[in-house]
Design an enzyme around this catalytic site. Structure first.
Site, PDB file in Angstrom:
ATOM      1  CE1 TYR A  23      -4.344   3.428  -1.709  1.00  0.00           C
ATOM      2  CE2 TYR A  23      -2.136   2.585  -2.088  1.00  0.00           C
ATOM      3  CZ  TYR A  23      -3.313   2.583  -1.363  1.00  0.00           C
ATOM      4  OH  TYR A  23      -3.441   1.736  -0.292  1.00  0.00           O
ATOM      5  CG  ASP A  46      -3.911  -1.346  -2.679  1.00  0.00           C
ATOM      6  OD1 ASP A  46      -4.382  -1.862  -3.716  1.00  0.00           O
ATOM      7  OD2 ASP A  46      -4.612  -1.085  -1.680  1.00  0.00           O
ATOM      8  CG  HIS A  48     -10.073  -3.159   4.410  1.00  0.00           C
ATOM      9  ND1 HIS A  48     -10.910  -2.728   3.410  1.00  0.00           N
ATOM     10  CD2 HIS A  48      -9.047  -2.259   4.488  1.00  0.00           C
ATOM     11  CE1 HIS A  48     -10.416  -1.603   2.889  1.00  0.00           C
ATOM     12  NE2 HIS A  48      -9.303  -1.297   3.523  1.00  0.00           N
ATOM     13  CG  HIS A  56      -4.193  -6.174  -1.404  1.00  0.00           C
ATOM     14  ND1 HIS A  56      -3.164  -5.318  -1.063  1.00  0.00           N
ATOM     15  CD2 HIS A  56      -5.333  -5.425  -1.367  1.00  0.00           C
ATOM     16  CE1 HIS A  56      -3.647  -4.102  -0.836  1.00  0.00           C
ATOM     17  NE2 HIS A  56      -4.960  -4.143  -1.003  1.00  0.00           N
ATOM     18  CG  ASP A 105      -1.879  -1.216   1.178  1.00  0.00           C
ATOM     19  OD1 ASP A 105      -3.079  -1.022   0.939  1.00  0.00           O
ATOM     20  OD2 ASP A 105      -1.401  -2.356   1.379  1.00  0.00           O
TER      21      ASP A 105
END
Length: 448
Positions: free
Chosen positions: A189, A186, A312, A302, A159
């Site tokens: 972005y 990720d 999440h 992920h 991320d």
């Protein structure tokens, strides 16, 4: 005189108000000394200035493993006629080898990519520095190949995004003496804004051109537009991984081996039920693993399966229900995930409970993304959770030998990397868990 309980005041005349003030200061200092870590403020998205350069100039250079003793060099040019060749050698400016590759490009609504080059070089010597040049011109780059035996070090951060905290994380990774970078989803972005894929490629180039970056997709890579654009179009075109070399039919999941470690990169956003291509491929790949040659088995994807953060929550449950038994049967040592913008490390765990023959699950989706940190955890922590913190940072996994590895997580404390969690991990190979008499689940791998 004050009460002799405050003996250090003896000989002084102090008013009641002054006593209260002094006590307040003392209590404030004491509280500050014992307070939890205070997270720094968010940082803005990075701004990139346009740089004039020739259309044939190589941009966004990154490298990845491409089978035994081979490396894939990827770069982009604005010139569609630029050749997909890489010149390389072990001395600066002396390129005694030349490799020819392939190229692709894509369009996305009103955006057209440059020419994306993928060229595989090799065979290469282990633990060796190579100098290379892309497309027959431009700057010289330098890479180092991974070792052929232990020890080997992986840096890990998911991320990433493109913020001030991303820069801090990349700076800290650059200070780490590592061989391969693992990124569990990720990346840029970009989220449909295709120029952000270009700026991300430029941002990571100093690191990704020097050490292999092995990545898997996250939700921010999907970028699908129903009836117009398939998912992962940009990701698949730009970040080609060794899926064909590992027998996979999709760039969204693959495996590779390096220095006694078998690494499996799974796709949280590819079908994963027991009838899917990914599930069938995973079983086939696990059956190929030779724990004498690669005593360590790592998996990365992920969406975490073990997550005590409120962000999440439960999103990985279906994939876990489908695939956890396979990983347990094969004796996976460590699972690395992202998605949740925080850090968490588990005990060895299986089926939601601590299990000495399960995997250590690590969530490390804290590279520096623009969405910020996930700061709300369920309390109390589950029995399987050992350490958790909502801070940006990166991890380092140094596999020392066939039995021991050292994991450390380094929080971005302003612009310093502070080691905030660490643990020695003993391989399942050395624990007896892989003995079929002890590990009865292994037969699952042999089921049709």
């Amino acid at each position: 005189m004050l009460n002799r309980g405050f003996g250090w005041f003896e000989g002084f005349k102090v008013s009641g108000m002054e006593v209260k003030l002094i006590l307040a200061v003392v209590l404030l200092v004491a509280a500050t000394a014992t307070a939890d870590y205070v997270r720094p403020a968010p940082r803005e998205n990075l701004q990139f200035l346009w740089k004039p350069r020739a259309a044939s100039y190589p941009q966004q250079v990154h490298i990845s493993l491409a089978g035994d003793k081979h490396m894939r060099i990827t770069w982009i040019t604005d010139d569609a006629s630029s050749p997909s060749i890489v010149e390389y050698g072990t001395s600066s400016g002396e390129y005694i080898y030349v490799a020819q590759g392939e190229s692709t490009s894509y369009s996305y609504l009103f955006y057209s990519s440059g020419k994306i080059h993928h060229t595989v070089i090799g065979p290469l010597e282990d633990s060796t520095v190579y100098f290379y040049r892309c497309g027959g011109q431009g700057p010289e780059f330098k890479l180092k190949t991974p070792p052929s035996q232990f020890p080997i070090t992986f840096s890990v951060a998911g991320d990433l995004g493109q913020t001030g905290w991303t820069t801090s994380t990349l700076d800290h990774i650059n200070q780490c003496i590592y061989d391969i970078h693992l990124l569990p989803g990720d990346l840029s972005y970009a989220d449909y804004r295709q120029h952000l894929w270009d700026t991300f490629g430029e941002l990571v180039q100093p690191l990704s051109s020097a050490r292999p970056w092995m990545v898997t997709e996250g939700n921010h890579e999907k970028e699908s537009i129903p009836l117009f654009i398939e998912g992962f179009t940009s990701y698949n075109a730009r970040w080609k991984m060794p899926f064909k070399e590992s027998g996979s039919s999709s760039n969204l999941y693959y495996s590779f081996e390096v220095a006694g470690v078998h690494v499996i990169m799974l796709g949280s956003y590819a079908d994963y039920d027991e009838y899917s291509d990914q599930y069938i491929w995973l079983k086939t790949d696990l059956l190929k693993v030779d724990r004498q040659r690669t005593p360590w088995l790592l998996v990365s994807f992920h969406v975490p399966w073990y997550n005590s953060n409120k962000a999440h929550q439960g999103e990985g449950d279906d994939m876990k229900a489908s695939m956890e038994k396979l990983l347990y049967a094969a004796g996976v040592d460590i699972v690395l995930a992202g998605h949740v913008h925080a850090y968490e490390r588990s005990k060895r765990v299986y089926g939601g409970k601590p299990d000495s023959c399960g995997a250590v699950h690590i969530t490390i989706g804290d590279g520096g993304n623009r969405e910020g940190l996930a700061q709300r955890y369920y309390k109390p922590a589950p029995e399987w959770s050992v350490f958790r913190e909502a801070s940006f940072g990166h991890g380092e996994l140094r596999i020392v030998n066939s039995t021991h590895a050292f994991w450390s997580w380094h929080r971005n404390d302003d612009d310093e990397a502070v080691r905030s969690d660490h643990v020695w991990i003993t391989s399942l190979v050395s624990s007896g868990c892989l003995n079929e008499k002890i590990h009865g689940f292994r037969k699952i791998l042999m089921e049709p």
